[in-house]
Design an enzyme around this catalytic site. Structure first.
Site, PDB file in Angstrom:
ATOM      1  N   TYR A 126      36.522  44.817  33.406  1.00  0.00           N
ATOM      2  CA  TYR A 126      36.557  45.863  33.028  1.00  0.00           C
ATOM      3  C   TYR A 126      35.110  46.179  32.489  1.00  0.00           C
ATOM      4  O   TYR A 126      34.853  45.590  31.557  1.00  0.00           O
ATOM      5  CB  TYR A 126      37.793  46.019  31.907  1.00  0.00           C
ATOM      6  CG  TYR A 126      37.647  47.359  31.099  1.00  0.00           C
ATOM      7  CD1 TYR A 126      37.318  48.576  31.500  1.00  0.00           C
ATOM      8  CD2 TYR A 126      38.279  47.489  29.809  1.00  0.00           C
ATOM      9  CE1 TYR A 126      37.314  49.897  30.730  1.00  0.00           C
ATOM     10  CE2 TYR A 126      38.359  48.566  29.022  1.00  0.00           C
ATOM     11  CZ  TYR A 126      37.943  49.820  29.683  1.00  0.00           C
ATOM     12  OH  TYR A 126      37.896  50.914  29.041  1.00  0.00           O
ATOM     13  N   LYS A 131      37.665  47.563  36.976  1.00  0.00           N
ATOM     14  CA  LYS A 131      37.785  48.950  36.294  1.00  0.00           C
ATOM     15  C   LYS A 131      36.780  49.591  35.626  1.00  0.00           C
ATOM     16  O   LYS A 131      35.933  49.064  34.842  1.00  0.00           O
ATOM     17  CB  LYS A 131      38.948  48.903  35.185  1.00  0.00           C
ATOM     18  CG  LYS A 131      39.252  50.116  34.425  1.00  0.00           C
ATOM     19  CD  LYS A 131      40.127  49.877  33.223  1.00  0.00           C
ATOM     20  CE  LYS A 131      40.088  51.260  32.489  1.00  0.00           C
ATOM     21  NZ  LYS A 131      40.794  51.045  31.070  1.00  0.00           N
TER      22      LYS A 131
END
Length: 297
Positions: free
Chosen positions: A134, A163
């Protein structure tokens, strides 16, 4: 096979004054599956993981895995700026049956790109399930560069994707170019889902899906099925709502919206506080525009 394609909700954590409201969490999970949500992220930023105890996080992950019962993938947020702590949470999530992990880049201690390689490689060494990195520089003060993903992937095969919430489309394009089609890219910004999917992204880990899961599923599915015009039109149609859900720090607006809509997800945890009156009125007006709030509310 990718971890998921389409819409993964970064689900809020319902709280009471005393802890996690597991009855309400169970209701939300069932609703998301019914509405077509393609995967669930538990204990992410939107789930207020940073103000949950380790015990609460572990209980929430275990509960979600058991409630979902393999109907859709469950991704557990297990990141930390302490590598050993991230390993502990990741090992636990794997042990109770999570399908994948979302691991944020270390925050506050501001490691180097070399440190990022070491951090993710070490976590990956302790688990077998897929890891999605992320990258959200606005929260971490650290941006993971495209070439760093390549260095991680050389050492850790189970790091499968990212992400990406940098907001930098050029950077995301470079990640896609360097890493190739086998590396899974998911939008971390609800207002950039279709632009990122046009570069090879597989979907979104979404805040907005907390309130309109069917719509986010429909939009991403349209793109995946080749209906580019429909997907584009839906992205543009939803962007004012996406903007409203970030008028204050996430998850303040989305949790407020859910309570206004009758979901009863309970309070925010300090240091997050209620919205300002001005922003609350703006949020209400936008929710009304989308038919998500009755006129009298």
């Amino acid at each position: 096979m990718p971890v998921f394609k389409g819409s993964c909700v970064a689900i809020v954590t319902p709280f009471t004054e005393n802890g996690v409201n597991f009855d309400k969490l169970g209701e939300l999970i069932e609703w998301h599956i019914k509405e077509g949500t393609d995967a669930i992220l538990i204990c992410g930023t939107t789930g207020e993981a940073s103000t949950m105890t380790d015990e609460e996080q572990k209980e929430a992950i275990k509960f979600t895995v058991e409630k979902v019962a393999k109907r859709i993938p469950v991704i557990a947020g297990t990141g930390s700026n302490n590598t050993a702590h991230a390993i502990e949470l990741s090992e636990y999530a794997q042990s109770v049956g999570a399908d994948a992990l979302l691991v944020i880049t270390p925050y506050y201690n501001k490691t180097t790109q070399k440190g990022l390689v070491a951090h993710f490689t070490e976590i990956a060494r302790h688990v077998d399930i897929p890891i999605i990195i992320y990258n959200v520089p606005s929260r971490t003060s650290l941006n993971m560069l495209p070439e760093t993903y390549l260095e991680v992937k050389k050492k850790a095969e189970n790091v499968v994707g990212v992400k990406e919430a940098s907001g930098d489309i050029s950077q995301i394009a470079e990640i896609a170019r360097i890493m190739g089609k086998s590396f899974e890219i998911y939008s971390g910004n609800d207002d950039q889902v279709i632009p990122i999917m046009s570069l090879g992204g597989l979907g979104v880990i979404s805040v907005t899906a907390n309130i309109i899961p069917a719509k986010i599923h429909e939009m991403t599915t349209a793109y995946l099925n080749g209906d580019i015009e429909k997907a584009r039109d839906m992205q543009l149609e939803l962007n004012p709502l996406n903007k409203a859900l970030f008028i204050e720090t996430n998850p303040i607006p989305v949790k407020t919206a859910m309570n206004l809509m009758g979901f009863g997800v309970g309070p925010l945890r300090l240091p997050l506080v209620e919205m300002s009156e001005k922003n609350l009125e703006y949020l209400k007006s936008v929710l009304r525009q989308y038919g998500l709030l009755k006129e009298e509310n």
